[in-house]
Scaffold this motif. Structure first.
Motif, PDB file in Angstrom:
ATOM      1  N   ARG A  88       1.384 -12.884   1.050  1.00  0.00           N
ATOM      2  CA  ARG A  88      -0.028 -13.103   1.439  1.00  0.00           C
ATOM      3  C   ARG A  88      -0.997 -12.854   0.289  1.00  0.00           C
ATOM      4  NH1 ARG A  88       0.047 -10.483   7.506  1.00  0.00           N
ATOM      5  NH2 ARG A  88       1.712 -11.824   8.257  1.00  0.00           N
ATOM      6  N   LYS A  89      -0.439 -12.590  -0.887  1.00  0.00           N
ATOM      7  CA  LYS A  89      -1.227 -12.340  -2.095  1.00  0.00           C
ATOM      8  C   LYS A  89      -2.198 -11.169  -1.916  1.00  0.00           C
ATOM      9  CE  LYS A  89      -1.021 -17.139  -3.711  1.00  0.00           C
ATOM     10  NZ  LYS A  89       0.332 -17.197  -3.952  1.00  0.00           N
ATOM     11  N   ILE A  90      -1.733 -10.146  -1.190  1.00  0.00           N
ATOM     12  CA  ILE A  90      -2.517  -8.924  -1.016  1.00  0.00           C
ATOM     13  C   ILE A  90      -2.091  -7.955  -2.104  1.00  0.00           C
ATOM     14  CG2 ILE A  90      -2.966  -6.941   0.479  1.00  0.00           C
ATOM     15  CD1 ILE A  90      -2.562  -8.826   2.854  1.00  0.00           C
ATOM     16  N   LYS A  91      -3.019  -7.598  -2.940  1.00  0.00           N
ATOM     17  CA  LYS A  91      -2.700  -6.693  -4.039  1.00  0.00           C
ATOM     18  C   LYS A  91      -2.771  -5.251  -3.567  1.00  0.00           C
ATOM     19  CE  LYS A  91      -4.075  -9.865  -7.497  1.00  0.00           C
ATOM     20  NZ  LYS A  91      -4.414 -10.142  -8.794  1.00  0.00           N
ATOM     21  N   PRO A  92      -1.864  -4.412  -4.061  1.00  0.00           N
ATOM     22  CA  PRO A  92      -1.920  -2.999  -3.685  1.00  0.00           C
ATOM     23  C   PRO A  92      -3.181  -2.340  -4.232  1.00  0.00           C
ATOM     24  CG  PRO A  92      -0.223  -3.376  -5.331  1.00  0.00           C
ATOM     25  CD  PRO A  92      -0.786  -4.707  -4.972  1.00  0.00           C
ATOM     26  N   SER A  93      -3.573  -1.260  -3.595  1.00  0.00           N
ATOM     27  CA  SER A  93      -4.802  -0.580  -4.006  1.00  0.00           C
ATOM     28  C   SER A  93      -4.701  -0.049  -5.430  1.00  0.00           C
ATOM     29  CB  SER A  93      -5.146   0.533  -3.026  1.00  0.00           C
ATOM     30  OG  SER A  93      -4.061   1.424  -2.929  1.00  0.00           O
ATOM     31  N   GLU A  94      -3.497   0.148  -5.896  1.00  0.00           N
ATOM     32  CA  GLU A  94      -3.288   0.621  -7.265  1.00  0.00           C
ATOM     33  C   GLU A  94      -2.538  -0.473  -8.029  1.00  0.00           C
ATOM     34  OE1 GLU A  94      -1.340   4.492  -8.945  1.00  0.00           O
ATOM     35  OE2 GLU A  94      -2.504   4.924  -7.146  1.00  0.00           O
ATOM     36  N   PRO A  95      -3.217  -1.245  -8.884  1.00  0.00           N
ATOM     37  CA  PRO A  95      -2.580  -2.393  -9.533  1.00  0.00           C
ATOM     38  C   PRO A  95      -1.357  -2.041 -10.362  1.00  0.00           C
ATOM     39  CG  PRO A  95      -4.927  -2.299 -10.035  1.00  0.00           C
ATOM     40  CD  PRO A  95      -4.585  -1.070  -9.267  1.00  0.00           C
ATOM     41  N   SER A  96      -1.292  -0.852 -10.923  1.00  0.00           N
ATOM     42  CA  SER A  96      -0.151  -0.504 -11.767  1.00  0.00           C
ATOM     43  C   SER A  96       1.152  -0.424 -10.974  1.00  0.00           C
ATOM     44  CB  SER A  96      -0.410   0.801 -12.506  1.00  0.00           C
ATOM     45  OG  SER A  96      -0.618   1.845 -11.603  1.00  0.00           O
ATOM     46  N   ILE A  97       1.044  -0.252  -9.654  1.00  0.00           N
ATOM     47  CA  ILE A  97       2.253  -0.184  -8.833  1.00  0.00           C
ATOM     48  C   ILE A  97       2.985  -1.522  -8.861  1.00  0.00           C
ATOM     49  CG2 ILE A  97       3.124   0.034  -6.474  1.00  0.00           C
ATOM     50  CD1 ILE A  97       0.936   2.116  -5.986  1.00  0.00           C
ATOM     51  N   SER A  98       2.275  -2.615  -8.641  1.00  0.00           N
ATOM     52  CA  SER A  98       2.939  -3.924  -8.656  1.00  0.00           C
ATOM     53  C   SER A  98       3.380  -4.286 -10.070  1.00  0.00           C
ATOM     54  CB  SER A  98       2.044  -5.006  -8.052  1.00  0.00           C
ATOM     55  OG  SER A  98       0.864  -5.142  -8.788  1.00  0.00           O
ATOM     56  N   THR A  99       2.626  -3.845 -11.081  1.00  0.00           N
ATOM     57  CA  THR A  99       3.040  -4.071 -12.467  1.00  0.00           C
ATOM     58  C   THR A  99       4.360  -3.363 -12.739  1.00  0.00           C
ATOM     59  OG1 THR A  99       0.733  -4.217 -13.137  1.00  0.00           O
ATOM     60  CG2 THR A  99       2.327  -3.807 -14.887  1.00  0.00           C
ATOM     61  N   PHE A 100       4.486  -2.133 -12.259  1.00  0.00           N
ATOM     62  CA  PHE A 100       5.727  -1.386 -12.438  1.00  0.00           C
ATOM     63  C   PHE A 100       6.895  -2.085 -11.751  1.00  0.00           C
ATOM     64  CE2 PHE A 100       8.938   1.702 -11.286  1.00  0.00           C
ATOM     65  CZ  PHE A 100       9.173   2.323 -12.510  1.00  0.00           C
ATOM     66  N   HIS A 101       6.688  -2.536 -10.497  1.00  0.00           N
ATOM     67  CA  HIS A 101       7.750  -3.224  -9.769  1.00  0.00           C
ATOM     68  C   HIS A 101       8.195  -4.485 -10.500  1.00  0.00           C
ATOM     69  CE1 HIS A 101       8.432  -1.270  -5.813  1.00  0.00           C
ATOM     70  NE2 HIS A 101       7.309  -0.656  -6.156  1.00  0.00           N
ATOM     71  N   LYS A 102       7.238  -5.260 -10.980  1.00  0.00           N
ATOM     72  CA  LYS A 102       7.572  -6.498 -11.687  1.00  0.00           C
ATOM     73  C   LYS A 102       8.335  -6.176 -12.973  1.00  0.00           C
ATOM     74  CE  LYS A 102       5.973 -10.899 -13.352  1.00  0.00           C
ATOM     75  NZ  LYS A 102       7.346 -11.252 -13.565  1.00  0.00           N
ATOM     76  N   THR A 103       7.895  -5.179 -13.710  1.00  0.00           N
ATOM     77  CA  THR A 103       8.555  -4.805 -14.951  1.00  0.00           C
ATOM     78  C   THR A 103       9.978  -4.323 -14.678  1.00  0.00           C
ATOM     79  OG1 THR A 103       6.397  -4.149 -15.814  1.00  0.00           O
ATOM     80  CG2 THR A 103       8.324  -3.387 -17.029  1.00  0.00           C
ATOM     81  N   ARG A 157      -2.237  -3.068   2.376  1.00  0.00           N
ATOM     82  CA  ARG A 157      -2.982  -2.618   1.193  1.00  0.00           C
ATOM     83  C   ARG A 157      -2.661  -1.169   0.807  1.00  0.00           C
ATOM     84  NH1 ARG A 157      -6.384  -6.080  -0.786  1.00  0.00           N
ATOM     85  NH2 ARG A 157      -7.254  -7.699   0.523  1.00  0.00           N
ATOM     86  N   SER A 158      -1.879  -0.499   1.615  1.00  0.00           N
ATOM     87  CA  SER A 158      -1.624   0.929   1.373  1.00  0.00           C
ATOM     88  C   SER A 158      -0.755   1.146   0.141  1.00  0.00           C
ATOM     89  CB  SER A 158      -0.949   1.554   2.592  1.00  0.00           C
ATOM     90  OG  SER A 158       0.390   1.142   2.669  1.00  0.00           O
ATOM     91  N   ARG A 159      -0.889   2.314  -0.427  1.00  0.00           N
ATOM     92  CA  ARG A 159      -0.060   2.706  -1.570  1.00  0.00           C
ATOM     93  C   ARG A 159       1.357   3.041  -1.123  1.00  0.00           C
ATOM     94  NH1 ARG A 159      -2.586   7.567  -4.453  1.00  0.00           N
ATOM     95  NH2 ARG A 159      -0.566   7.406  -5.435  1.00  0.00           N
ATOM     96  N   VAL A 188      11.985  -1.502   6.242  1.00  0.00           N
ATOM     97  CA  VAL A 188      10.653  -1.852   6.751  1.00  0.00           C
ATOM     98  C   VAL A 188       9.660  -1.908   5.581  1.00  0.00           C
ATOM     99  CG1 VAL A 188       8.748  -1.114   8.257  1.00  0.00           C
ATOM    100  CG2 VAL A 188      11.125  -0.873   9.026  1.00  0.00           C
ATOM    101  N   MET A 189       9.770  -0.925   4.674  1.00  0.00           N
ATOM    102  CA  MET A 189       8.886  -0.921   3.493  1.00  0.00           C
ATOM    103  C   MET A 189       9.130  -2.157   2.630  1.00  0.00           C
ATOM    104  SD  MET A 189       7.059   1.815   3.723  1.00  0.00           S
ATOM    105  CE  MET A 189       7.030   3.509   4.270  1.00  0.00           C
ATOM    106  N   ASP A 190      10.406  -2.551   2.477  1.00  0.00           N
ATOM    107  CA  ASP A 190      10.719  -3.786   1.728  1.00  0.00           C
ATOM    108  C   ASP A 190      10.045  -4.989   2.385  1.00  0.00           C
ATOM    109  OD1 ASP A 190      12.328  -2.433  -0.101  1.00  0.00           O
ATOM    110  OD2 ASP A 190      14.203  -2.953   0.908  1.00  0.00           O
ATOM    111  N   ALA A 191      10.154  -5.065   3.705  1.00  0.00           N
ATOM    112  CA  ALA A 191       9.556  -6.191   4.438  1.00  0.00           C
ATOM    113  C   ALA A 191       8.038  -6.205   4.272  1.00  0.00           C
ATOM    114  CB  ALA A 191       9.935  -6.107   5.918  1.00  0.00           C
ATOM    115  N   LEU A 192       7.441  -5.023   4.278  1.00  0.00           N
ATOM    116  CA  LEU A 192       5.978  -4.947   4.116  1.00  0.00           C
ATOM    117  C   LEU A 192       5.563  -5.373   2.703  1.00  0.00           C
ATOM    118  CD1 LEU A 192       5.362  -1.667   6.109  1.00  0.00           C
ATOM    119  CD2 LEU A 192       4.530  -3.957   6.728  1.00  0.00           C
ATOM    120  N   ARG A 193       6.329  -4.954   1.695  1.00  0.00           N
ATOM    121  CA  ARG A 193       6.019  -5.381   0.317  1.00  0.00           C
ATOM    122  C   ARG A 193       6.159  -6.897   0.192  1.00  0.00           C
ATOM    123  NH1 ARG A 193       8.643  -0.330  -1.240  1.00  0.00           N
ATOM    124  NH2 ARG A 193      10.619  -1.410  -1.241  1.00  0.00           N
ATOM    125  N   GLU A 194       7.240  -7.430   0.757  1.00  0.00           N
ATOM    126  CA  GLU A 194       7.442  -8.890   0.727  1.00  0.00           C
ATOM    127  C   GLU A 194       6.275  -9.615   1.384  1.00  0.00           C
ATOM    128  OE1 GLU A 194      11.049 -10.967   2.175  1.00  0.00           O
ATOM    129  OE2 GLU A 194      12.088  -9.141   1.567  1.00  0.00           O
TER     130      GLU A 194
END
Length: 187
Positions: free
Chosen positions: A106-121, A69-71, A95-101
């Motif tokens: 596991r459908k765990i959203k990051p504490s800051e939703p805009s981060i995953s929006t940025f990655h997807k974009t 869940r960390s930023r 390791v960070m890539d593996a943690l994001r994957e």
């Protein structure tokens, strides 16, 4: 007696998570001895909620939920400064890539939703054009995130200085990039 059993369960969980991330990243996470060199060189550590060496330690001791869940795992830009500084040769960006994957699986959203929006974009832009076209990507990100007017003046200044190309540049071999995305995401 119950405390011993709980410790065994806890240790099993720790090892399982550490082994999972080690296998996924291909990095010997357990060999980190917390020297902090990765954190000292990390260019985004000043904005992170936990430091890069703390991420490694949390993986070692099995703190799955807080690390996923960390930023920090989403803020890592993969510059690999940490890798060049690590005396154990651990490629922390992997390791960070593996943690994001793992977090996405596991459908765990990051504490800051805009981060995953940025990655997807960002990934959508690379998939379409073979590389990022900044203006298109930023416009798409602003629409998806609802942050229409944030950084507007900064964007205008960058455009006026010629830092943002108006016309996108398409790469040769985009079909190969599309194949990579299809294989990775099972499209």
């Amino acid at each position: 007696m119950q405390a011993i059993a709980e410790d065994r369960i806890r240790l099993t969980g720790e090892k399982k998570f550490c082994d999972e991330i080690t296998a996924l990243s291909g990095q010997p996470v357990i060999s980190c001895y917390q020297c902090g060199e990765c954190t000292a060189g990390c260019p985004v550590a000043f904005t992170a909620d936990i430091m890069p060496n703390q991420v490694t330690r949390m993986v070692q001791v099995g703190l799955e939920e807080p690390v996923l869940r960390s930023r920090m795992i989403w803020l890592c830009v993969g510059c690999e400064t940490c890798t060049t500084r690590c005396p154990r040769g651990i490629e922390l960006a992997k390791v960070m890539d593996a943690l994001r994957e793992t977090a996405v699986a596991r459908k765990i959203k990051p504490s800051e939703p805009s981060i995953s929006t940025f990655h997807k974009t960002f990934l959508d832009s690379v998939e379409r054009m073979g590389r990022v076209h900044e203006i298109t990507m930023l416009a798409e990100y602003k629409l998806r995130s609802g942050k229409l007017f944030s950084d507007l003046l900064l964007g205008a200044r960058m455009f006026l200085k010629g830092k943002l190309a108006l016309i996108p540049e398409f790469l040769k071999g985009r079909s190969d990039i599309k194949k990579i995305f299809n294989k990775t995401f099972g499209k």
